[in-house]
Design a protein around this motif. Structure first.
Motif: not given
Length: 664
Positions: A156-164
């Motif tokens: 995931y890119e840093e801006s992706s909400i998939r990180n959360q």
């Protein structure tokens, strides 16, 4: 630098694929379970191991299978194995081999890999930056046992909400495959709890089970293991059971996190990058004109591009970028429209919807990935409106624009829950029609006037824009042919023999009110229907007034969806003959009142004809089941009972009247 979409990693092959270990699972060929599958000439999977690993900034999908190639179609599929990869995905190939005559034959060196752009529909404003990775494998034989082992990693890119937030939907395999061993595992390495919910699983009687959710803590996993396993196909009128694995969050927590991302994109000065637009808005005479201009600008002058990867978790495009490039996805267009309305001091909020899976949103475990589209909720003069910024064909002041149906939405405002748009009716009739048919001799002069509003007006404009006048006339010819029940006399391919002097034109197009008025005209020969030596003149509007889908709805797991227009219609039939003014069907009126449908028919009968006035008042955005559906079906049956048009019965001239006409 060109991105690599695949890597060969044989060092990651599992022990089961090695020569020294194959006997441990090949022995299943001696079982009754294996032989029963082969006897049906179906392929057999010795093992299937699927592992989904959810991580803080990535996801890994591991698959390992060993299966027979007894069917030519399966052989062809294996020889040309395809993977569809998103821009942020990479394929790792660990094992490609076959077992032939008890020996493992490595096929890694017998492959040719093609990486091509994958286009789902090049005629749509939708693109995915996807690649189709095709692995061509040489020298596969019918009756080989095929071994394949791969991992797809998505970072995931840093801006992706998939990180959360994580979401994964699992459904069991269908009944084609028989599995010696089947295993699915979901590993949680996200640093948060995952919530596991079970949907549409049933007991032996077919009742849906209320299964308790399971919490998967960080560094834990959830596993499904089966032996001698054949999947189940869903029964008719039932949904396939599924499990959703979702980051344990409530909708208020989700909207707080997403709102924090969006707020910085709202805090901009429109005049600093859109001075020309601001000048145009300031010059308009009233707020309703300004709102209309703002919506028209975003819907029509900003080109819609849907990028699935970006919609799937990235922060929205800045309003300034959208304005300057004149393109963006639904989030980008909606953010720009909100920024413009903020300048006009009109209250609005971005909301998330899912038109296709709308009725299931309350069923799904809370997740931002339950939604696939963004629109704008606008509040003006204490009225709420929903504007889809991607609709380029819409017209009118705010209150006159198309109103789309959807049940549930998530407002991107801190602390909000899933909200519901209640069923609604048209503010004014979407369709007003007047049909006149005047018969003299054996020739009818037909005039059909229509006034369409909202979405119906939008659709009609698009029809005139995209279709030839001949095609539109033919469409209307067929509608009149059907409504006058002329199909009882001649086939559809004979319409042109009887329909002459046909024309259709737009007589008025009020784009501010989003109303369009049309007039169709035709001269029709031989318009009467003859039954038992009696002549009748008919006009019945099935499409306007009959909802025949309700009675055919038998699904157990989701309700019937009603989304119908309020329609007012007049039908005027006149002839140069007397009619039977006592006929019960000609005189029949009704005033049907039910919870979800009101329908009124009144008539005026005279010596040479009759007029019928219909007012049909159903709902949009209505889901019904059980007793409510039964009541709705009952009301529709009353409409169907000769309350959706009119027919008149011609009184044939007597002998003396015929002689009188002869000597005139």
């Amino acid at each position: 630098m060109t991105k690599e979409y695949y890597f060969i990693k044989p060092e990651l092959s599992s022990p089961e694929t090695k020569q020294e270990n194959i006997s441990s699972w090949l022995d299943t060929q001696d079982t009754d379970f294996y032989n029963a599958q082969i006897a049906q000439e179906r392929d057999y999977c010795f093992w299937c191991d699927i592992v989904e690993t959810a991580k803080t900034n990535s996801r890994e999908s591991y698959t390992s299978m060993a299966y027979t190639l007894n069917d030519p179609n399966m052989l062809n599929s294996a020889a040309k194995t395809n993977f569809i990869l998103a821009e942020d995905e990479v394929l790792y190939i660990h094992t490609l081999s076959v077992i032939r005559d008890g020996k493992v034959i490595d096929k890694i060196n017998d492959i040719n890999v093609k990486v091509l752009d994958y286009v789902r529909d090049e005629n749509q404003a939708s693109f995915n930056d996807e690649k189709k990775v095709t692995v061509l494998i040489r020298d596969l034989h019918l009756n080989d046992i095929f071994l394949i082992e791969t991992t797809i990693e998505r970072k995931y890119e840093e801006s992706s909400i998939r990180n959360q937030f994580f979401r994964w939907i699992y459904s069991a395999p269908n009944s084609y495959w028989a599995y010696g061993k089947y295993r699915f595992e979901l590993k949680n390495e996200t640093g948060q709890n995952l919530e596991t919910n079970f949907h549409y699983f049933r007991d032996e009687a077919g009742a849906i089970l209320d299964k308790e959710k399971v919490i998967i803590e960080n560094s834990q996993s959830y596993t499904i293991e089966k032996e001698d396993y054949i999947g189940n196909d869903p029964k008719e009128f039932e949904l396939t059971p599924f499990i959703d694995f979702v980051t344990e969050k409530t909708y208020p927590e989700i909207t707080k996190a997403i709102s924090d991302v969006y707020q910085k994109f709202y805090q901009v000065d429109l005049a600093s990058f859109a001075g020309d637009l601001v000048s145009e808005l300031d010059a308009l005479p009233s707020l309703k004109h300004k709102i209309r201009h703002a919506i028209d600008f975003v819907q029509k002058e900003i080109y819609y591009l849907y990028n699935e990867t970006e919609m799937d978790g990235h922060e929205p495009q800045a309003a300034e970028v959208t304005y300057q490039t004149k393109q963006g996805d639904c989030k980008a267009k909606t953010v720009l429209l909100k920024v413009i309305l903020d300048y006009l001091e009109v209250d609005s909020e971005l909301i998330l919807v899912n038109y296709g899976s709308d009725v299931f949103l309350p069923v799904y475990t809370p997740s931002p990935f339950n939604f696939n589209h963004a629109i704008l909720k606008v509040t003006d003069d204490n009225q709420v409106y929903f504007i889809d910024a991607t609709m380029s064909s819409d017209q009118g002041f705010l209150a006159n624009r198309q109103r789309n149906s959807f049940m549930y939405y998530l407002e991107i405002k801190p602390g909000t829950e899933l909200q519901k748009q209640e069923p609604f009716q048209d503010r004014t009739p979407s369709v007003e029609e007047i049909f006149r048919c005047d018969v003299k001799g054996n020739e009818a002069e037909v005039v059909f006037e229509r006034k369409l509003r909202g979405g119906m007006a939008n659709g009609s404009r698009e029809m005139f824009k995209n279709e030839s006048n001949k095609d539109i006339v033919n469409r209307y010819n067929f509608a009149i042919y059907s409504n006058m029940t002329l199909y009882k006399k001649y086939e559809e391919n004979e319409i042109d023999k009887h329909f002459n002097n046909t024309s259709i034109q737009i007589v008025e197009d009020n784009k501010e009110m989003n109303e369009i008025s049309l007039v169709y005209k035709a001269t029709i020969t031989d318009p009467y229907i003859v039954e038992n030596k009696k002549r009748f003149l008919h006009f019945w509007s099935w499409g306007n007034f009959i909802d025949d889908g309700a009675e055919k709805h038998f699904h157990k797991d989701f309700p019937y969806w009603v989304d119908r227009n309020i329609i007012k219609m007049e039908i005027h039939l006149t002839t140069d003959h007397s009619i039977d003014r006592t006929d019960s069907y000609t005189r029949q009126e009704c005033d049907i009142k039910s919870k979800y449908l009101n329908h009124r028919v009144t008539k005026k009968i005279h010596k040479n004809g009759a007029s019928c006035y219909l007012e049909y008042r159903p709902y949009h955005n209505l889901t019904i089941s059980g007793k409510d559906l039964e009541e709705y079906i009952k009301a529709n049956k009353k409409v169907l009972d000769s309350n959706w048009g009119i027919g008149i019965d011609i009184i044939e001239d007597g002998l003396f009247k015929k002689l009188g006409k002869l000597f005139k």
